[in-house]
Write a protein that holds these residues in place. Structure first.
Motif, PDB file in Angstrom:
ATOM      1  N   GLN A 180      41.117  38.950  47.701  1.00 22.92           N
ATOM      2  CA  GLN A 180      39.746  38.855  47.380  1.00 22.92           C
ATOM      3  C   GLN A 180      39.649  39.823  46.026  1.00 22.92           C
ATOM      4  O   GLN A 180      39.866  40.889  46.133  1.00 22.92           O
ATOM      5  CB  GLN A 180      38.889  39.265  48.325  1.00 22.92           C
ATOM      6  CG  GLN A 180      38.884  38.427  49.608  1.00 22.92           C
ATOM      7  CD  GLN A 180      38.241  39.051  51.036  1.00 22.92           C
ATOM      8  OE1 GLN A 180      38.620  39.971  51.382  1.00 22.92           O
ATOM      9  NE2 GLN A 180      36.887  38.472  51.277  1.00 22.92           N
ATOM     10  N   TYR A 181      38.950  39.291  45.047  1.00 23.93           N
ATOM     11  CA  TYR A 181      38.662  39.999  43.586  1.00 23.93           C
ATOM     12  C   TYR A 181      37.175  40.016  43.500  1.00 23.93           C
ATOM     13  O   TYR A 181      36.287  39.108  43.874  1.00 23.93           O
ATOM     14  CB  TYR A 181      39.262  39.308  42.621  1.00 23.93           C
ATOM     15  CG  TYR A 181      40.543  38.768  42.590  1.00 23.93           C
ATOM     16  CD1 TYR A 181      41.728  39.739  41.775  1.00 23.93           C
ATOM     17  CD2 TYR A 181      41.241  37.674  43.422  1.00 23.93           C
ATOM     18  CE1 TYR A 181      42.982  39.276  41.862  1.00 23.93           C
ATOM     19  CE2 TYR A 181      42.518  37.457  43.230  1.00 23.93           C
ATOM     20  CZ  TYR A 181      43.417  38.178  42.579  1.00 23.93           C
ATOM     21  OH  TYR A 181      44.749  37.803  42.589  1.00 23.93           O
ATOM     22  N   SER A 182      36.551  40.882  42.993  1.00 22.65           N
ATOM     23  CA  SER A 182      35.406  41.159  42.496  1.00 22.65           C
ATOM     24  C   SER A 182      35.378  41.929  41.122  1.00 22.65           C
ATOM     25  O   SER A 182      36.147  42.910  41.029  1.00 22.65           O
ATOM     26  CB  SER A 182      34.326  41.568  43.629  1.00 22.65           C
ATOM     27  OG  SER A 182      34.537  42.883  43.531  1.00 22.65           O
ATOM     28  N   ARG A 184      32.599  43.344  37.695  1.00 20.11           N
ATOM     29  CA  ARG A 184      31.157  43.540  36.999  1.00 20.11           C
ATOM     30  C   ARG A 184      31.608  43.926  35.660  1.00 20.11           C
ATOM     31  O   ARG A 184      32.216  45.095  35.303  1.00 20.11           O
ATOM     32  CB  ARG A 184      30.215  44.475  37.774  1.00 20.11           C
ATOM     33  CG  ARG A 184      29.702  43.575  39.316  1.00 20.11           C
ATOM     34  CD  ARG A 184      28.773  44.518  39.845  1.00 20.11           C
ATOM     35  NE  ARG A 184      28.066  44.012  41.037  1.00 20.11           N
ATOM     36  CZ  ARG A 184      27.133  43.107  41.269  1.00 20.11           C
ATOM     37  NH1 ARG A 184      26.617  42.767  39.998  1.00 20.11           N
ATOM     38  NH2 ARG A 184      27.036  42.567  42.188  1.00 20.11           N
ATOM     39  N   GLU A 339      28.348  39.104  38.931  1.00 19.45           N
ATOM     40  CA  GLU A 339      29.435  39.469  39.627  1.00 19.45           C
ATOM     41  C   GLU A 339      30.553  38.332  39.505  1.00 19.45           C
ATOM     42  O   GLU A 339      30.184  37.412  39.848  1.00 19.45           O
ATOM     43  CB  GLU A 339      29.168  39.918  41.231  1.00 19.45           C
ATOM     44  CG  GLU A 339      30.595  40.294  41.976  1.00 19.45           C
ATOM     45  CD  GLU A 339      30.263  40.649  43.502  1.00 19.45           C
ATOM     46  OE1 GLU A 339      30.986  41.588  43.862  1.00 19.45           O
ATOM     47  OE2 GLU A 339      29.176  40.265  43.788  1.00 19.45           O
ATOM     48  N   TYR A 340      31.756  38.772  39.315  1.00 16.45           N
ATOM     49  CA  TYR A 340      32.822  37.759  39.269  1.00 16.45           C
ATOM     50  C   TYR A 340      33.521  37.877  40.795  1.00 16.45           C
ATOM     51  O   TYR A 340      33.773  38.840  41.065  1.00 16.45           O
ATOM     52  CB  TYR A 340      33.800  38.079  38.214  1.00 16.45           C
ATOM     53  CG  TYR A 340      35.399  37.570  38.315  1.00 16.45           C
ATOM     54  CD1 TYR A 340      35.614  36.201  37.798  1.00 16.45           C
ATOM     55  CD2 TYR A 340      36.335  37.955  39.384  1.00 16.45           C
ATOM     56  CE1 TYR A 340      36.595  35.414  38.006  1.00 16.45           C
ATOM     57  CE2 TYR A 340      37.510  37.120  39.416  1.00 16.45           C
ATOM     58  CZ  TYR A 340      37.748  36.236  38.558  1.00 16.45           C
ATOM     59  OH  TYR A 340      38.856  35.510  38.927  1.00 16.45           O
ATOM     60  N   THR A 341      33.794  36.689  41.570  1.00 15.31           N
ATOM     61  CA  THR A 341      34.400  36.551  42.574  1.00 15.31           C
ATOM     62  C   THR A 341      35.332  35.659  42.696  1.00 15.31           C
ATOM     63  O   THR A 341      35.459  34.819  42.161  1.00 15.31           O
ATOM     64  CB  THR A 341      33.448  36.475  43.808  1.00 15.31           C
ATOM     65  OG1 THR A 341      32.774  35.337  43.723  1.00 15.31           O
ATOM     66  CG2 THR A 341      32.563  37.620  43.788  1.00 15.31           C
ATOM     67  N   HIS A 342      36.382  35.993  43.170  1.00 19.04           N
ATOM     68  CA  HIS A 342      37.658  34.899  43.403  1.00 19.04           C
ATOM     69  C   HIS A 342      38.501  35.154  44.754  1.00 19.04           C
ATOM     70  O   HIS A 342      38.722  36.371  45.175  1.00 19.04           O
ATOM     71  CB  HIS A 342      38.501  35.318  42.331  1.00 19.04           C
ATOM     72  CG  HIS A 342      40.022  34.454  42.303  1.00 19.04           C
ATOM     73  ND1 HIS A 342      40.741  34.747  41.482  1.00 19.04           N
ATOM     74  CD2 HIS A 342      40.698  33.940  43.207  1.00 19.04           C
ATOM     75  CE1 HIS A 342      41.815  33.883  41.526  1.00 19.04           C
ATOM     76  NE2 HIS A 342      41.861  33.661  42.963  1.00 19.04           N
ATOM     77  N   ASN A 343      38.744  34.047  45.567  1.00 21.99           N
ATOM     78  CA  ASN A 343      39.162  34.385  46.755  1.00 21.99           C
ATOM     79  C   ASN A 343      40.381  33.433  47.171  1.00 21.99           C
ATOM     80  O   ASN A 343      40.128  32.048  46.726  1.00 21.99           O
ATOM     81  CB  ASN A 343      38.158  34.100  48.167  1.00 21.99           C
ATOM     82  CG  ASN A 343      36.832  35.189  48.022  1.00 21.99           C
ATOM     83  OD1 ASN A 343      36.952  36.062  48.208  1.00 21.99           O
ATOM     84  ND2 ASN A 343      35.895  34.369  47.532  1.00 21.99           N
TER      85      ASN A 343
END
Length: 351
Positions: A180-182, A184, A339-343
């Motif tokens: 999991q990435y986040s 800002r 916020e950038y998110t990537h799962n």
């Protein structure tokens, strides 16, 4: 899914060890996580890199399913190879290529550092894969996890905005590696993060050529001879790149596949020799698949392995390469304050 039964006494507490020292004396640490099934993960703070991922099989054997090196020096030296492998590393700020190392943002032209002919690849000359990350959290319990952070200063590799990234690796009781990435940013910028492990379900001393690949995609990006997308999509039905039904891993592939339905799986890999399967799930629009790992007989891999062009296969879940220069691609822009998110999940099953 079949549950792999293991001794209930298996310890899941994280183990920390000194892995090596950077040229400036900065200490790099290795952390080992495990779940109650016996799945083990090793991560180092250099590049937030996965160095080992051991999977228990139904016959009580264990297989290390990722390529890697035994020493920090080898990881450092690998970036001097003719084609750096980014072995097990976290890639950013922008995974993949950006054409001519330029893009426009808010009517301003951004000139990035060049490291792939005239293009910028995987974040530039010194991307996130070569940075020292900081461990923020460690958790043990139903899910064993580690969270690492990196703060990329404004102007690093000429990207705008200070970007603060958090990355969590989790081992679930279902034998999943969850990433999991986040992120800002203090300014509008572009972001595209991915993971760059070379997987081999037969062990890192072997080859992937007989392992079965499925890619749950009907289209891929068309590219030029430098692997730069031209904005068009290729239909894959009944072509060399049609992996909708199982095929053996190709000897050469370096292509981004379009994931149309993110609620399904993106790709899978199956090894008939030990009946081990890995399934990839992601909320990203693409998966870039690359077969390689070649260390050009220059650097030895783990256990003195000689990695070659068929040693492993990468499943780089991500936005499309060069998206900042293609208006018909999903936007890679991260607005200030957003916020950038990537799962992504790599799920393992032993049959």
């Amino acid at each position: 899914m079949m549950e792999i039964k293991r001794n209930s006494q298996i310890k899941t507490a994280p183990v920390m060890n000194l892995f090596g020292l950077m040229p400036d004396g900065t200490a790099i640490y290795s952390y080992e996580l495990s779940n109650k099934n016996g799945m083990k993960l090793k991560v180092i703070t250099y590049g937030a890199t996965i160095t080992e991922l051991k999977m228990p099989l139904k016959n009580d054997q264990v297989v290390d399913v990722v390529l890697g090196f035994d020493t920090l020096e080898a990881y450092l030296q690998s970036f001097n190879l003719p084609s750096p492998p980014y072995m097990g590393a976290t890639v950013g700020r922008y995974a993949g290529r950006i054409c001519n190392s330029t893009f426009s943002l808010n009517e301003q032209k951004i000139l990035l550092n060049k490291n792939n002919n005239e293009n910028s690849l995987h974040g530039g000359k010194i991307g996130f894969s070569q940075k020292v990350w900081t461990v923020k959290d460690l958790h043990v319990g139903k899910k064993s996890s580690i969270t690492l952070t990196y703060s990329s200063p404004a102007g690093e590799e000429n990207y705008p905005g200070e970007l603060v990234v958090e990355l969590t690796y989790t081992l679930s009781k279902e034998n999943e590696l969850i990433i999991q990435y986040s992120a800002r940013s203090t300014e509008d910028t572009v972001v595209n993060l991915t993971h760059h492990s070379y997987f081999n379900l037969d062990g890192h001393l072997s080859s992937v050529k007989d392992q079965e690949l499925i890619v749950n995609a009907h289209r891929m990006l068309e590219t030029n001879n430098e692997y730069i997308p031209n904005g068009r999509f290729l239909e894959l039905y009944d072509t060399y790149f049609d992996f909708y039904i199982p095929k053996k891993c190709p000897s050469k592939i370096d292509n981004t596949f379009v994931i149309d339905q993110t609620e399904g799986f993106a790709a899978s890999l199956f090894n008939k020799k030990n009946n081990l399967k890995m399934t990839v799930y992601t909320d990203q629009p693409g998966v870039h698949i690359y077969v390689g790992g070649n260390c050009f007989n220059t650097i030895k891999g783990k256990e003195n392995a000689d990695y070659h062009s068929l040693s492993g296969i990468c499943f780089e879940t991500q936005n499309y390469p060069d998206a900042p220069n293609n208006s018909n691609f999903p936007s890679a822009v991260l607005k200030k304050g957003d916020e950038y998110t990537h799962n992504t999940i790599y799920k393992f099953q032993s049959f």
